[in-house]
Motif scaffolding. Structure first.
Motif, PDB file in Angstrom:
ATOM      1  N   THR A 168      74.658 110.581  76.230  1.00 35.13           N
ATOM      2  CA  THR A 168      75.157 111.142  77.449  1.00 35.13           C
ATOM      3  C   THR A 168      76.648 111.085  77.504  1.00 35.13           C
ATOM      4  N   ASN A 215      76.208 120.502  74.002  1.00 31.57           N
ATOM      5  CA  ASN A 215      76.133 119.533  74.927  1.00 31.57           C
ATOM      6  C   ASN A 215      76.569 119.904  76.164  1.00 31.57           C
ATOM      7  N   LYS A 216      76.922 118.935  77.071  1.00 31.61           N
ATOM      8  CA  LYS A 216      77.279 119.307  78.752  1.00 31.61           C
ATOM      9  C   LYS A 216      78.452 119.051  79.021  1.00 31.61           C
ATOM     10  N   ASN A 229      72.935 116.978  72.134  1.00 29.53           N
ATOM     11  CA  ASN A 229      72.536 115.687  72.970  1.00 29.53           C
ATOM     12  C   ASN A 229      72.908 116.107  74.431  1.00 29.53           C
ATOM     13  N   GLU A 230      73.269 115.157  75.267  1.00 26.89           N
ATOM     14  CA  GLU A 230      73.471 115.544  76.663  1.00 26.89           C
ATOM     15  C   GLU A 230      74.983 114.942  76.938  1.00 26.89           C
ATOM     16  N   ILE A 231      75.729 115.004  76.384  1.00 26.55           N
ATOM     17  CA  ILE A 231      76.974 114.351  76.306  1.00 26.55           C
ATOM     18  C   ILE A 231      77.834 115.080  77.614  1.00 26.55           C
ATOM     19  N   ASN A 235      78.608 124.823  75.307  1.00 24.88           N
ATOM     20  CA  ASN A 235      79.049 123.633  76.326  1.00 24.88           C
ATOM     21  C   ASN A 235      79.321 124.529  77.451  1.00 24.88           C
ATOM     22  N   LEU A 257      80.186 119.258  67.999  1.00 21.53           N
ATOM     23  CA  LEU A 257      79.463 118.627  69.297  1.00 21.53           C
ATOM     24  C   LEU A 257      78.878 119.807  70.150  1.00 21.53           C
TER      25      LEU A 257
END
Length: 592
Positions: A83, A128-129, A104-106, A152, A125
Motif C-alpha cells: 500500500t 497501482n493507485k 499492488n495497491e500503492i 494509476n 509501478l
C-alpha cells in the motif's frame, strides 16, 4: 612399523582439526551475512549472469519487509497488496538495478522511498493507485532510464516533474486521469531539452519513448500549448500512440488533437443589455447575463432572498466561448425587489454584472380626477411594513431558536423587536435585537403551554405574517425524561383543518363561524373516542406520537373553550335584541 602407525595417527588428527576449522569459519560467516544466501518466505530467488533476482507473485506481504536481502540486482513484487513505499524501502539493496512493483495497491510514495538506489535503471509501478508522485524522489536515482506509471490515477503533472531524470528514455503515463498539462513539462525533460539546444536529430543519441494515450484530455485553451507540442513531435521523441483524443468539452469530445485548433485563454466578461428595471407586482421577470470567457467559467447568481427562494437559473451555450445565463422570477412580489448580481469566474479572473429591480407604485385618483402616485407602504420607518420570513430553526428540551429574514432598505441600521408570551395573554415580553442579527434563543419555556412569538421592526406592533404560534410538549414518561422534544405547531388557520378562504367572508354571519367551529370540535371529539379505544388495548407509549396527541388535545380544548365563549356571547346579543353584526373574535385564524 610402530613409527609408521604413529605418523598416520598424527596426520588424521591434523586433517580433522583443519576440517573443524573450516566448518567453524563457514558457520561464523553465515551468521554474519545471513541475507546473502536467504530468500523471503513465499518468494523465489534465482541467480543468472545479470545477478541475483527476487520474485514474489500474489503473496500476502502487505508491506516492504525490514530484513530485506541485500544482494539482489532485480526485485519483482506483484499482486502482493503493498500500500505504500516508506522512507528507505530498499536502501540496503544498494546494487539494485531493476525494481518492479506492478499491480499492488500503492497509494503513497515517500519522497525518500528511493534513497540509496543510485544504480537503479528501471522502475515499474504499473497498475497501482497513485494520485501523485513526489518527483523530487528521483534525485536519488540519477541513472534511471525506464519509468512506468501506467494505469494509476495521476491527474497532475508539474512543469518541473522530469527535471530530475536526466537519463530517462522511456516514460509511460497512459491510462491515468490527466486532463490538462503544460508543454513545458516535456521541454524541461533533460534529453528533449538537450536535443532542442543542439538542433534536433543530428545530435540524437537514441530514441525517447513517451506514452500519453487514454487520458481524459480537456481540450480547451489551457491545453493549447500541449496540443501544439504534440502536433510537432518528431524524432528522437516517439509517441507510443500519436492519436491522442479529446474527452471534453462536449463540442470537441472524441476529436483527435490534430483536428482541433485552440485559442488563448481569456478572462471572463459579463454583460447585460438592461440592468435597471421597474416591474409590476405579479410580473414574470427574466434576467439575462451574457458571458464570454476561455476556458468555460462557472456562473452563479446572488440576491437578497437566495437563502429562502431558489429561483430557476438556466445556462445556454451560444458558441465555444459564450454562455447565456438566465434567472427567472415567476411572479414578482414586494420582497423580490432589490439587486441581483451575476458572478462569473475562471482560473484567470472574474467579472460580474448587477441588475436593480424595482416595483411600480399604485396609482389612485383624487376627487377632482387628478391622479397621484403613492408608495405601496408609508415611508415612515415607524409604519414601514416589511417582509419578514420567520421560522423555528431549532428545538431543545425547554427552548427554541428563532430565525428570521427581513427585506429592508437599510439593513445596517434596522432594529427588531421580539414579542414572546402565552398565546391568550396580552402581556408579551419584548426583546430588542440590533442590526445584523437574525437569530434568538429562548431556554425557559413551560411544558404543555401554547406560546406566540412575533418578530417586528423596533417598536412596531405585530402584523400578519410576522408571528408563529406553537405548543410545547409534555413530560409523560420516563423515556421522555431523556429526550424531551418540544413539539412545534405552526398555526396557519386557527387549528381548523384546511379552513377555506371563504371563512373570512362570513364575519357578519355568526352561523358560518359556528359551522366551522362545530366541524373542528366534532373532529376533536372523534379523535378522543379513537384514543379511548386504543387505550383499552394498552397504554400509549411515551414517544414522539404521544407528544403529537398531547398537542392535539390541548388545541381541541382551546377550540371548545372558544366555541363556548362565542355561543355565550351570541346568546347575550340575541337576548338584548341587538341588530348589528356580532363582534369578530380573534381565534388565531389569521395567517401567521
Amino acid at each position: 612399523m610402530l613409527c609408521s602407525n604413529a605418523s598416520q595417527g598424527v596426520s588424521v588428527k591434523e586433517m580433522m582439526a583443519t576440517l573443524y576449522s573450516v566448518l567453524a569459519i563457514a558457520w561464523v560467516f553465515y551468521q554474519i551475512t545471513p541475507a546473502s544466501t536467504s530468500c523471503l518466505p513465499g518468494c523465489s530467488c534465482t541467480n543468472d549472469n545479470l545477478g541475483r533476482s527476487l520474485l514474489c507473485m500474489e503473496t500476502a506481504m502487505g508491506r516492504i519487509p525490514d530484513n530485506f536481502p541485500n544482494d539482489f540486482s532485480k526485485i519483482r513484487i506483484e499482486n502482493s497488496h503493498l500500500t505504500e513505499l516508506p522512507r528507505g524501502s530498499f536502501s540496503e539493496v544498494s546494487a539494485l538495478a531493476s525494481l518492479w512493483l506492478n499491480f499492488n495497491e500503492i497509494t503513497l510514495m515517500n519522497i525518500k522511498s528511493l534513497d540509496g538506489l543510485t544504480h537503479l535503471t528501471e522502475l515499474r509501478l504499473q497498475g497501482n493507485k497513485l494520485r501523485s508522485v513526489p518527483w523530487a524522489a528521483f534525485q536519488d536515482t540519477p541513472n534511471l532510464n525506464i519509468l512506468d506509471l501506467k494505469l494509476n490515477r495521476l491527474d497532475v503533472l508539474p512543469e518541473s516533474a522530469l527535471r530530475q531524470l536526466p537519463g530517462l528514455t522511456y516514460l509511460d503515463l497512459s491510462f491515468n486521469q490527466l486532463t490538462v498539462i503544460s508543454r513545458d513539462v516535456f521541454l524541461n525533460w533533460p534529453l528533449i531539452n538537450a536535443q532542442e539546444r543542439k538542433g534536433g536529430k543530428e545530435a540524437s543519441s537514441g530514441e525517447v519513448v513517451l506514452a500519453l494515450h487514454d487520458n481524459p484530455w480537456l481540450c480547451d485553451c489551457r491545453l493549447k500549448g500541449f496540443v501544439e507540442f504534440i502536433k510537432t513531435v518528431g524524432p528522437p521523441l516517439i509517441l507510443m500512440n500519436s492519436y491522442l483524443t479529446c474527452t471534453g468539452p462536449s463540442s470537441r469530445a472524441g476529436k483527435f488533437f490534430h483536428e482541433v485548433s485552440l485559442k488563448t485563454c481569456m478572462k471572463p466578461e459579463a454583460t447585460a443589455s438592461e440592468t435597471n428595471r421597474t416591474v409590476s407586482l405579479g410580473d414574470k421577470v427574466t434576467l439575462q447575463c451574457l458571458v464570454k470567457a476561455r476556458p468555460e467559467p462557472s456562473v452563479h447568481w446572488s440576491y437578497n432572498l437566495k437563502i429562502i427562494k431558489g429561483f430557476t437559473v438556466s445556462e445556454t451555450r451560444m458558441d465555444d466561448e459564450t454562455i447565456r445565463s438566465q434567472l427567472v422570477i415567476p411572479s414578482m412580489h414586494l420582497e423580490d425587489r432589490g439587486v441581483y448580481t451575476c458572478f462569473v469566474n475562471n482560473f484567470i479572473g472574474n467579472s460580474s454584472v448587477s441588475f436593480l429591480i424595482g416595483i411600480k407604485s399604485f396609482n389612485t385618483s383624487s376627487s377632482g380626477g387628478a391622479a397621484m402616485s403613492r408608495p405601496l407602504f408609508p415611508l415612515s420607518s415607524a409604519d414601514e411594513n416589511v417582509y419578514i420570513d420567520i421560522r423555528i430553526s431549532k428545538q431543545t428540551v425547554y427552548g427554541i431558536t428563532l430565525e428570521w429574514y427581513a427585506v429592508t432598505d437599510n439593513p445596517a441600521e434596522t432594529w427588531f423587536t421580539i414579542h414572546l408570551g402565552k398565546y391568550h395573554s396580552d402581556k408579551k415580553e419584548l426583546t430588542y435585537i440590533g442590526p445584523g442579527i437574525n437569530t434568538y434563543s429562548v431556554n425557559d419555556l413551560l411544558p404543555v403551554t401554547k406560546y406566540e412569538v412575533c418578530v417586528t421592526l423596533k417598536n412596531q406592533t405585530p402584523r400578519a405574517g410576522q408571528c408563529i404560534v406553537f405548543l410545547t410538549g409534555s413530560d409523560i414518561s420516563q423515556l421522555e425524561q431523556r429526550e424531551k422534544f418540544i413539539h412545534i405547531i405552526v398555526i396557519m388557520c386557527a387549528m381548523v383543518l384546511a379552513v377555506p378562504v371563504g371563512m373570512y367572508a362570513c364575519t357578519t354571519d355568526t352561523r358560518c363561524k359556528f359551522s366551522y367551529l362545530d366541524r373542528c370540535t366534532e373532529q376533536c371529539k372523534r379523535r378522543r373516542r379513537q384514543e379511548k379505544t386504543l387505550r383499552t388495548n394498552g397504554e400509549r407509549q411515551g414517544t414522539f406520537d404521544s407528544l403529537q396527541a398531547a398537542s392535539d388535545e390541548g388545541l381541541c380544548r382551546d377550540s371548545e373553550e372558544v366555541m363556548m365563549k362565542m355561543r355565550s356571547s351570541q346568546d347575550k346579543n340575541n337576548h338584548k335584541g341587538r341588530a348589528e353584526d356580532p363582534p369578530e373574535t380573534n381565534i388565531g385564524a389569521k395567517l401567521y
